[in-house]
Write a protein that holds these residues in place. Structure first.
Motif, PDB file in Angstrom:
ATOM      1  N   UNK A 195       7.827  13.634  16.171  1.00 47.75           N
ATOM      2  CA  UNK A 195       7.708  13.635  17.445  1.00 47.75           C
ATOM      3  C   UNK A 195       7.279  15.061  18.037  1.00 47.75           C
ATOM      4  N   UNK A 196       6.233  15.453  18.456  1.00 45.80           N
ATOM      5  CA  UNK A 196       5.855  16.749  18.525  1.00 45.80           C
ATOM      6  C   UNK A 196       5.245  17.070  20.063  1.00 45.80           C
ATOM      7  N   UNK A 216       4.479  13.984  28.048  1.00 46.34           N
ATOM      8  CA  UNK A 216       4.197  13.020  26.945  1.00 46.34           C
ATOM      9  C   UNK A 216       4.317  13.497  25.609  1.00 46.34           C
ATOM     10  N   UNK A 217       4.608  13.107  24.672  1.00 47.75           N
ATOM     11  CA  UNK A 217       4.788  13.686  23.447  1.00 47.75           C
ATOM     12  C   UNK A 217       3.873  12.870  22.372  1.00 47.75           C
ATOM     13  N   UNK A 218       3.495  13.550  21.349  1.00 51.05           N
ATOM     14  CA  UNK A 218       2.676  12.841  20.104  1.00 51.05           C
ATOM     15  C   UNK A 218       3.624  12.278  18.964  1.00 51.05           C
ATOM     16  N   UNK A 219       3.526  11.243  18.696  1.00 50.92           N
ATOM     17  CA  UNK A 219       4.211  10.359  17.587  1.00 50.92           C
ATOM     18  C   UNK A 219       3.352  10.372  16.364  1.00 50.92           C
ATOM     19  N   UNK A 220       3.549  10.543  15.249  1.00 51.55           N
ATOM     20  CA  UNK A 220       2.789  10.421  14.075  1.00 51.55           C
ATOM     21  C   UNK A 220       3.845  10.033  13.108  1.00 51.55           C
ATOM     22  N   UNK A 252       1.025   8.261  21.915  1.00 48.74           N
ATOM     23  CA  UNK A 252       1.540   9.176  22.670  1.00 48.74           C
ATOM     24  C   UNK A 252       2.679   8.421  23.445  1.00 48.74           C
ATOM     25  N   UNK A 253       3.690   8.886  23.992  1.00 47.63           N
ATOM     26  CA  UNK A 253       4.643   8.160  24.796  1.00 47.63           C
ATOM     27  C   UNK A 253       5.754   9.266  25.332  1.00 47.63           C
ATOM     28  N   UNK A 254       6.508   8.789  26.115  1.00 49.60           N
ATOM     29  CA  UNK A 254       7.583   9.569  26.776  1.00 49.60           C
ATOM     30  C   UNK A 254       8.796   9.318  26.255  1.00 49.60           C
ATOM     31  N   UNK A 285      11.180  12.582  26.721  1.00 52.23           N
ATOM     32  CA  UNK A 285      10.632  13.773  27.185  1.00 52.23           C
ATOM     33  C   UNK A 285      11.082  14.201  28.543  1.00 52.23           C
ATOM     34  N   UNK A 286      11.821  15.111  28.510  1.00 54.55           N
ATOM     35  CA  UNK A 286      12.196  15.857  30.085  1.00 54.55           C
ATOM     36  C   UNK A 286      11.103  16.488  30.573  1.00 54.55           C
ATOM     37  N   UNK A 287      10.271  16.011  31.381  1.00 52.71           N
ATOM     38  CA  UNK A 287       8.942  16.754  32.065  1.00 52.71           C
ATOM     39  C   UNK A 287       9.517  18.003  32.779  1.00 52.71           C
TER      40      UNK A 287
END
Length: 304
Positions: A195-196, A216-220, A252-254, A285-287
């Motif tokens: 998660x990046x 939003x974070x990227x999940x791979x 992508x998700x938070x 994700x803490x925006x």
């Protein structure tokens, strides 16, 4: 006079910070800061010192070290009611997060970014009860970063990680997982996941189309390949940021929950440091949670 708390990891990277420390402090003093310098003494020292800086009314916290040292300071800042701006002088082996912030690799130039830049709010990752700045990961090779000694990292740099990874090729095993996000559920056997929120991971995997302040974070995720050849093909696709490979799941998700469905625990890393072995892991994700000092005029990856 403005007050700066300067946390320095003297053994990060190849310990080159030692030769430039005087010039860096001089840059801060000339910019009008009263500088308090603290050299880290133990693994958790940076966390405690970051809390101290926030609670004692310092105007700015500056960290000189690798991504791990920065991550520790972030743990401290996130736990405080007043989150003061963070300046980063990259001094580690990889320095992934500094690249995302647009901070120069040259440490004197990085110091000038702090003195002439501006604070910009950035997202921070939540991982169970802790935090991370740019990556939380599990699976193949993620244990290399914290199992490789600092002395070996200092001498060999990226070669230390590559050599360590090669030694683990024969032991890569898939892990049965349940991934839940945005009302969706994915189950399967995965050899790697991350998660990046960064431009690069481990200095080798380059990410595209990310923002540091969008919440939003990227999940791979990489599914279990059928054979070694397929694993190699998928690995190359990942390095090229080609998410169309059949074994790669990307979204992508938070907020995501990743559950270990096997009886054996497995470890995570957060920003290259040991992240624990929980069965159920909640990542969010803490925006725009913490202000980081960045260039004052140039356009950065997170600016809209």
């Amino acid at each position: 006079m403005k007050k700066m708390y300067f946390i320095v990891n003297l053994v990060a990277g190849k310990a080159v910070i030692n030769k430039k420390l005087g010039k860096i402090v001089d840059e801060f003093v000339k910019a009008g800061y009263e500088v308090t310098v603290h050299t880290t003494q133990s693994g958790g020292d940076a966390v405690e010192q970051a809390v101290y800086a926030c609670e004692k009314g310092y105007d700015l916290l500056v960290v000189a070290g690798g991504d791990g040292t920065l991550s520790q300071c972030l743990q401290g800042v996130m736990g405080c009611e007043k989150r003061i701006p963070i300046g980063y002088v990259p001094a580690g082996s990889t320095n992934d997060f500094s690249k995302s912030l647009g901070i120069p690799a040259d440490q004197i130039k990085a110091a000038k970014v702090i003195t002439h830049g501006k604070p910009v709010l950035c997202d921070v990752g939540g991982f169970n009860d802790g935090y991370f700045s740019y990556v939380a990961a599990f699976g193949a090779f993620t244990n290399i970063t914290y199992e490789t000694s600092q002395k070996v990292k200092n001498v060999f740099g990226h070669a230390a990680y590559i050599a360590g990874g090669a030694a683990h090729l024969g032991s890569i095993k898939a892990k049965p997982m349940r991934i839940e996000y945005d009302g969706r559920t994915i189950e399967g056997d995965f050899v790697y996941g991350m998660i990046t929120n960064t431009a690069s991971v481990a200095g080798m995997i380059n990410m595209k189309n990310f923002l540091l302040d969008d919440g939003i974070f990227e999940v791979t995720l990489i599914r279990k390949p059928k054979n070694a050849a397929e694993l190699g093909k998928t690995a190359v696709a990942l390095l090229r940021n080609d998410m169309t490979d059949k074994n790669i799941v990307f979204f992508r998700t938070n907020n995501v929950t990743i559950t270990n469905l096997s009886d054996k625990p497995f470890s995570w890393t957060r920003d290259g440091e040991y992240g624990g072995e929980e069965v159920v892991n909640h990542i969010c994700c803490h925006k725009k949670a913490v202000p980081f000092m960045v260039r004052g005029k140039s356009r950065l990856p997170f600016e809209k």
